[in-house]
Design a protein around this motif. Structure first.
Motif, PDB file in Angstrom:
ATOM      1  N   CYS A  99       0.908   0.521  -1.202  1.00 44.90           N
ATOM      2  CA  CYS A  99       1.862   0.675  -0.103  1.00 44.90           C
ATOM      3  C   CYS A  99       2.745  -0.556   0.007  1.00 44.90           C
ATOM      4  CB  CYS A  99       1.113   0.894   1.219  1.00 44.90           C
ATOM      5  SG  CYS A  99       2.178   0.958   2.680  1.00 44.90           S
ATOM      6  N   ASP A 100       4.022  -0.326   0.205  1.00 45.45           N
ATOM      7  CA  ASP A 100       4.976  -1.386   0.529  1.00 45.45           C
ATOM      8  C   ASP A 100       5.173  -1.337   2.028  1.00 45.45           C
ATOM      9  OD1 ASP A 100       7.173  -2.980   1.033  1.00 45.45           O
ATOM     10  OD2 ASP A 100       8.358  -2.239  -0.660  1.00 45.45           O
ATOM     11  N   THR A 110      -3.846  -4.887   5.565  1.00 45.96           N
ATOM     12  CA  THR A 110      -2.668  -4.890   4.699  1.00 45.96           C
ATOM     13  C   THR A 110      -2.641  -6.191   3.901  1.00 45.96           C
ATOM     14  OG1 THR A 110      -1.114  -5.950   6.259  1.00 45.96           O
ATOM     15  CG2 THR A 110      -1.427  -3.556   6.442  1.00 45.96           C
ATOM     16  N   GLY A 111      -2.055  -6.123   2.718  1.00 50.07           N
ATOM     17  CA  GLY A 111      -2.061  -7.308   1.857  1.00 50.07           C
ATOM     18  C   GLY A 111      -3.472  -7.710   1.496  1.00 50.07           C
ATOM     19  N   GLY A 112      -4.316  -6.706   1.214  1.00 52.96           N
ATOM     20  CA  GLY A 112      -5.738  -6.973   0.992  1.00 52.96           C
ATOM     21  C   GLY A 112      -6.101  -7.368  -0.421  1.00 52.96           C
ATOM     22  N   GLY A 113      -5.123  -7.593  -1.283  1.00 59.33           N
ATOM     23  CA  GLY A 113      -5.425  -7.871  -2.674  1.00 59.33           C
ATOM     24  C   GLY A 113      -5.706  -9.313  -3.018  1.00 59.33           C
ATOM     25  N   ARG A 144       1.165  -3.790  -2.565  1.00 58.60           N
ATOM     26  CA  ARG A 144       2.156  -3.250  -3.498  1.00 58.60           C
ATOM     27  C   ARG A 144       1.580  -3.026  -4.890  1.00 58.60           C
ATOM     28  NH1 ARG A 144       7.384  -7.119  -2.040  1.00 58.60           N
ATOM     29  NH2 ARG A 144       7.884  -6.170  -0.010  1.00 58.60           N
ATOM     30  N   ARG A 145       0.626  -3.860  -5.294  1.00 58.79           N
ATOM     31  CA  ARG A 145       0.071  -3.786  -6.653  1.00 58.79           C
ATOM     32  C   ARG A 145      -1.388  -3.358  -6.587  1.00 58.79           C
ATOM     33  NH1 ARG A 145      -0.144  -9.052  -8.713  1.00 58.79           N
ATOM     34  NH2 ARG A 145      -0.121  -9.805  -6.553  1.00 58.79           N
ATOM     35  N   ILE A 146      -1.748  -2.436  -7.463  1.00 59.49           N
ATOM     36  CA  ILE A 146      -3.097  -1.877  -7.410  1.00 59.49           C
ATOM     37  C   ILE A 146      -4.135  -2.812  -8.019  1.00 59.49           C
ATOM     38  CG2 ILE A 146      -3.012  -0.630  -9.605  1.00 59.49           C
ATOM     39  CD1 ILE A 146      -4.431   0.698  -6.243  1.00 59.49           C
ATOM     40  N   ALA A 147      -3.762  -3.588  -9.055  1.00 59.80           N
ATOM     41  CA  ALA A 147      -4.753  -4.423  -9.746  1.00 59.80           C
ATOM     42  C   ALA A 147      -5.429  -5.436  -8.817  1.00 59.80           C
ATOM     43  CB  ALA A 147      -4.109  -5.132 -10.941  1.00 59.80           C
ATOM     44  N   PRO A 148      -4.688  -6.178  -7.983  1.00 62.13           N
ATOM     45  CA  PRO A 148      -5.375  -7.105  -7.068  1.00 62.13           C
ATOM     46  C   PRO A 148      -6.287  -6.384  -6.073  1.00 62.13           C
ATOM     47  CG  PRO A 148      -3.054  -7.673  -7.267  1.00 62.13           C
ATOM     48  CD  PRO A 148      -3.220  -6.336  -7.903  1.00 62.13           C
ATOM     49  N   LEU A 149      -5.891  -5.190  -5.655  1.00 64.54           N
ATOM     50  CA  LEU A 149      -6.744  -4.423  -4.750  1.00 64.54           C
ATOM     51  C   LEU A 149      -8.058  -4.068  -5.428  1.00 64.54           C
ATOM     52  CD1 LEU A 149      -4.122  -1.941  -3.229  1.00 64.54           C
ATOM     53  CD2 LEU A 149      -4.892  -4.125  -2.265  1.00 64.54           C
ATOM     54  N   GLN A 150      -7.988  -3.712  -6.695  1.00 69.54           N
ATOM     55  CA  GLN A 150      -9.200  -3.390  -7.449  1.00 69.54           C
ATOM     56  C   GLN A 150     -10.113  -4.603  -7.564  1.00 69.54           C
ATOM     57  OE1 GLN A 150      -7.213  -1.922 -10.952  1.00 69.54           O
ATOM     58  NE2 GLN A 150      -7.474   0.235 -10.351  1.00 69.54           N
TER      59      GLN A 150
END
Length: 244
Positions: A57-58, A12-15, A38-44
């Motif tokens: 996911c929140d 979790t919080g993997g961005g 919560r935000r997709i861009a950092p995950l990408q």
């Protein structure tokens, strides 16, 4: 350290920051990694060059956390958390509740959902803090939440021990992440310090006098998830250069 067969790993919080380093470390081991935030861009950004599953996911929302677990995970790293610094008399009830929600309740929701399907030999790892082991005059809400994380970890560890599952916490001091950068720039602005002086002040809580690297936290997570760590359970691993 023995390389385990491919496992399903959730971070979790993997961005950003610690979460990014942990996710990439498991991916480099050949594990099937899922990251959420919560935000997709950092995950990408985290997943660039890796075959990772991305889930928005929140972790403060029960239904969203439950939806993450549409299949079992062998390793679950509850990394997401945070909270603004403020002394007690300047801490609003809203800020208090927000900090406990993301930093403590999020871990509770994540681990509770994980245990519904976790197989024997599973690993639950919470990224706590040295704030789990001591107080902080300017972080009462954060310290209280992180103390709660450690109490939760120790309680879960006793509950799952006979299932071959372990639950542990990693307690780093200041890590070289964007949060540390915020602390450095804050000191520069507040006290009119140059970067070197502000950086030294932030790192001064570590007796070695350096910030911890995200890779060092990731290495600790890899070890706690390894077969060799099966007898480490309910432990608070201080990664702090001797701070605590």
């Amino acid at each position: 350290m023995t390389k385990a067969p491919q496992r399903r790993v959730l971070v979790t919080g993997g961005g950003t920051g610690i979460g990014r380093a942990i996710a990439q470390a498991f991916a480099q081991m050949g594990d099937a990694v899922t990251i959420c935030g919560r935000r997709i861009a950092p995950l990408q950004e985290t997943a660039q060059g890796f075959d990772m599953e991305l889930r928005q996911c929140d972790i403060t929302q029960e239904a969203e956390v439950e939806a993450l677990f549409d299949h079992p995970f062998d390793v679950v790293v509850a990394n997401a958390g945070g909270g603004a610094a403020a002394r007690l008399q300047k801490t609003s009830l809203e800020a208090w509740n927000d900090t406990l929600s993301v930093t403590l309740t999020g871990v509770f929701l994540t681990f509770r959902a994980a245990l519904g399907q976790m197989p024997e030999g599973g690993r639950l790892i919470a990224i706590a803090s040295t704030a789990s082991l001591k107080g902080g005059a300017t972080i009462p809400a954060y310290a209280a939440a992180k103390h709660g994380v450690l109490g939760l970890v120790r309680s879960i560890a006793l509950d799952v021990a006979t299932r071959g599952i372990t639950c542990n916490a990693i307690c780093p001091g200041f890590v070289d992440t964007p949060l540390a950068e915020q602390a450095i720039t804050g000191l520069m602005e507040r006290f009119n310090l140059d970067r070197a002086a502000a950086s030294a002040k932030v790192a001064s809580g570590n007796p070695i006098g350096e910030l911890i690297t995200p890779a060092e936290v990731a290495s600790s997570a890899l070890y706690l998830a390894s077969p060799e760590a099966r007898m480490i359970n309910g432990h608070a691993l201080s990664l702090s250069g001797g701070e605590v």
